[in-house]
Design a protein around this motif. Structure first.
Motif, PDB file in Angstrom:
ATOM      1  N   HIS A 106       0.874  -1.042  -0.078  1.00 37.70           N
ATOM      2  CA  HIS A 106       0.267   0.235   0.097  1.00 37.70           C
ATOM      3  C   HIS A 106       0.800   1.471   0.097  1.00 37.70           C
ATOM      4  O   HIS A 106       2.424   1.234   0.425  1.00 37.70           O
ATOM      5  CB  HIS A 106      -0.926  -0.116   1.555  1.00 37.70           C
ATOM      6  N   CYS A 107       0.817   2.622  -0.274  1.00 38.89           N
ATOM      7  CA  CYS A 107       1.145   3.465  -0.778  1.00 38.89           C
ATOM      8  C   CYS A 107       1.994   3.836   0.539  1.00 38.89           C
ATOM      9  O   CYS A 107       0.731   4.613   2.320  1.00 38.89           O
ATOM     10  CB  CYS A 107       0.491   4.306  -1.442  1.00 38.89           C
ATOM     11  N   PRO A 108       2.280   4.826   0.978  1.00 37.16           N
ATOM     12  CA  PRO A 108       2.660   4.741   1.731  1.00 37.16           C
ATOM     13  C   PRO A 108       2.682   6.036   2.242  1.00 37.16           C
ATOM     14  O   PRO A 108       3.410   6.771   3.369  1.00 37.16           O
ATOM     15  CB  PRO A 108       5.096   4.883   1.649  1.00 37.16           C
ATOM     16  N   LEU A 109       1.681   6.866   1.468  1.00 39.15           N
ATOM     17  CA  LEU A 109       1.307   8.823   1.053  1.00 39.15           C
ATOM     18  C   LEU A 109       0.447   8.189   1.572  1.00 39.15           C
ATOM     19  O   LEU A 109      -0.172   8.856   2.381  1.00 39.15           O
ATOM     20  CB  LEU A 109       1.867   9.185   0.066  1.00 39.15           C
ATOM     21  N   CYS A 110       0.070   7.635   0.669  1.00 33.77           N
ATOM     22  CA  CYS A 110      -2.710   7.448   1.309  1.00 33.77           C
ATOM     23  C   CYS A 110      -2.643   6.572   1.463  1.00 33.77           C
ATOM     24  O   CYS A 110      -3.841   5.860   1.359  1.00 33.77           O
ATOM     25  CB  CYS A 110      -3.129   8.384   0.031  1.00 33.77           C
ATOM     26  N   MET A 111      -2.141   5.747   1.568  1.00 31.09           N
ATOM     27  CA  MET A 111      -2.536   3.934   2.084  1.00 31.09           C
ATOM     28  C   MET A 111      -3.203   3.282   0.919  1.00 31.09           C
ATOM     29  O   MET A 111      -3.601   2.422   1.374  1.00 31.09           O
ATOM     30  CB  MET A 111      -3.216   4.724   3.384  1.00 31.09           C
ATOM     31  N   ARG A 140       2.599   1.346  -8.302  1.00 29.37           N
ATOM     32  CA  ARG A 140       2.542   2.741  -8.192  1.00 29.37           C
ATOM     33  C   ARG A 140       0.922   3.046  -7.735  1.00 29.37           C
ATOM     34  O   ARG A 140       0.394   1.845  -7.580  1.00 29.37           O
ATOM     35  CB  ARG A 140       1.972   2.766 -10.033  1.00 29.37           C
ATOM     36  N   CYS A 141       0.362   3.802  -6.953  1.00 28.51           N
ATOM     37  CA  CYS A 141      -0.864   4.190  -6.605  1.00 28.51           C
ATOM     38  C   CYS A 141      -1.213   5.146  -7.248  1.00 28.51           C
ATOM     39  O   CYS A 141      -0.989   5.847  -7.592  1.00 28.51           O
ATOM     40  CB  CYS A 141      -0.876   5.475  -4.802  1.00 28.51           C
ATOM     41  N   GLU A 142      -1.878   4.359  -7.467  1.00 29.14           N
ATOM     42  CA  GLU A 142      -3.486   5.268  -8.489  1.00 29.14           C
ATOM     43  C   GLU A 142      -4.144   6.520  -7.858  1.00 29.14           C
ATOM     44  O   GLU A 142      -4.479   7.390  -8.756  1.00 29.14           O
ATOM     45  CB  GLU A 142      -4.719   4.255  -8.887  1.00 29.14           C
ATOM     46  N   ALA A 143      -4.333   6.148  -6.998  1.00 25.05           N
ATOM     47  CA  ALA A 143      -5.138   7.390  -6.174  1.00 25.05           C
ATOM     48  C   ALA A 143      -4.277   8.800  -5.913  1.00 25.05           C
ATOM     49  O   ALA A 143      -4.801   9.734  -6.216  1.00 25.05           O
ATOM     50  CB  ALA A 143      -5.158   6.599  -4.969  1.00 25.05           C
ATOM     51  N   CYS A 144      -2.992   8.691  -5.349  1.00 23.66           N
ATOM     52  CA  CYS A 144      -1.996   9.816  -5.245  1.00 23.66           C
ATOM     53  C   CYS A 144      -1.054   9.961  -6.887  1.00 23.66           C
ATOM     54  O   CYS A 144      -0.401  11.090  -6.304  1.00 23.66           O
ATOM     55  CB  CYS A 144      -1.465  10.067  -3.727  1.00 23.66           C
ATOM     56  N   GLU A 145      -0.595   8.688  -7.417  1.00 23.29           N
ATOM     57  CA  GLU A 145       0.259   8.982  -8.568  1.00 23.29           C
ATOM     58  C   GLU A 145       1.775   8.579  -7.987  1.00 23.29           C
ATOM     59  O   GLU A 145       2.588   9.490  -8.984  1.00 23.29           O
ATOM     60  CB  GLU A 145      -0.225  10.285  -9.333  1.00 23.29           C
ATOM     61  N   HIS A 146       1.680   8.305  -6.895  1.00 15.37           N
ATOM     62  CA  HIS A 146       3.046   7.731  -5.971  1.00 15.37           C
ATOM     63  C   HIS A 146       3.489   6.676  -6.592  1.00 15.37           C
ATOM     64  O   HIS A 146       3.048   5.792  -6.485  1.00 15.37           O
ATOM     65  CB  HIS A 146       2.837   7.775  -4.886  1.00 15.37           C
ATOM     66  N   LEU A 147       4.982   6.683  -6.996  1.00 12.51           N
ATOM     67  CA  LEU A 147       5.225   5.691  -7.066  1.00 12.51           C
ATOM     68  C   LEU A 147       6.715   5.022  -5.739  1.00 12.51           C
ATOM     69  O   LEU A 147       7.347   6.189  -4.960  1.00 12.51           O
ATOM     70  CB  LEU A 147       6.587   5.131  -8.162  1.00 12.51           C
TER      71      LEU A 147
END
Ligand SMILES: [Zn+2]
Length: 351
Positions: A106-111, A140-147
């Motif tokens: 899971h994305c470390p920025l937005c989970m 890749r996190c689709e929600a916030c575009e973070h890798l």
């Protein structure tokens, strides 16, 4: 007779391998792929064929297949580095060992849940550090575009503290003219004199902060860097992980140049920066942007994909989201003049 058959098969395999390399050189991934697959049974050609198949799968958007090919290449030949790096490469003698890792889904920025995005063999990069996994799967996190890296070593803090690439220790004096306007701008925006640099490196920004009249403090997780800058500039530079840094005071400007991408959980660091800044204080962040003009143009050749220490790869959107959620307003966005593909963002603590 059996021996003769083996010889003929090996010759045929070598012929197919050469055809594969020719196809690859002319940009025909599809033809190359079928030739490489045909030689996988040959133990001598298998490791290199798997590396190439991994690179092709990545270009075709099959990140998981790519990571799997790179993994099998190292399993087939633990001394693969000796075959894909030049003799004078620092990791030429590297022997593959898969480290114990913390896995991230899971994305470390937005989970939000991430999905496999790109995969690379990292051992060819000059910065590769044994103890990291040489097979990198970017999510890749689709929600916030973070890798973010799908995993990082359990022993990350010690690996970073001990690792000290020699070529980063020398002062890059030629950078000073391009860094000076950044510090000049921070001087103009900063509500006061107190400057903290997280990750001082060889000390170029710290030295400029002194020139522009800031009261300077710094820290670096690498003891050798911290000691060297402290001695050279005569300012306090603690050898400490930012999360363990407790100064008992606040700062007016906090600078994180090419630091955030190295941190496994960047949200904690940005929240900590917010706590250490005075109201109206300035945060300056420089970090690679995978949606930069540079990265879009060079695609898989972007070296940032292959830096083992980089665990996060931001977009301008993911960085802005992180900053705004932590109480900052973004005031300025610039393209780095000294690192291809890096962005420089200035934000003010407003909440
Ligand atoms: Zn996210």
């Amino acid at each position: 007779m059996a021996e003769l058959l083996t010889t003929i098969a090996a010759e045929e395999a070598l012929r197919r391998f050469r055809s594969a390399e020719d196809s690859l050189a002319s940009g025909n991934d599809t033809a190359a792929e079928s030739h490489y697959q045909a030689v996988l049974a040959d133990p001598g050609l298998r490791p290199l064929a798997l590396v190439r198949l991994g690179e092709i799968a990545n270009r075709q958007g099959r990140a998981e297949d790519s990571a799997d090919c790179h993994r099998r290449a190292f399993e087939a030949e633990p001394r693969l580095a000796a075959r894909i790096t030049p003799a004078d490469h620092g990791c030429h003698g590297y022997v593959y060992q898969r480290p114990l890792e913390v896995e991230l889904t899971h994305c470390p920025l937005c989970m939000q849940e991430g999905r496999p995005y790109r995969a690379f063999n990292l051992v060819t990069n000059i910065d590769f550090i044994p103890g990291f996994d040489p097979v990198r799967l970017w999510m890749r996190c689709e929600a916030c575009e973070h890798l973010f890296a799908s995993a990082y070593p359990v022993d990350l803090a010690n690996l970073l503290a001990a690792g000290c690439p020699e070529h980063h220790r020398y002062v890059k004096a030629d950078l000073l003219p391009s860094l000076a306007p950044i510090v000049g701008e921070l001087r103009r925006k900063s509500p006061g004199d107190r400057w903290l640099e997280v990750g001082v490196g060889a000390g170029e920004l710290t030295a400029l902060a002194l020139e522009f009249g800031f009261e300077v403090e710094g820290l670096d997780i690498r003891t050798a860097y911290a000691e060297s800058v402290e001695e050279r500039l005569g300012v306090s530079v603690q050898a400490v992980d930012f999360q363990d840094f407790e100064p008992g005071r606040t700062y007016d400007t906090l600078v994180m140049g090419d630091v955030l991408e190295h941190i496994a959980l960047p949200t904690e660091s940005i929240e900590k920066a917010a706590r250490l800044l005075t109201d109206g204080g300035i945060l300056w962040v420089s970090t690679p942007n995978y949606q930069s003009a540079f990265s879009r143009l060079v695609r898989d050749l972007d070296p940032m994909w292959r830096v083992c220490e980089h665990l996060n790869y931001f977009s301008s959107r993911s960085l802005r989201t992180l900053l705004e959620r932590s109480g900052f307003d973004v005031e300025d966005y610039r393209v780095s003049s000294h690192y291809f593909g890096s962005m420089e963002v200035t934000a003010r603590k407003v909440r």
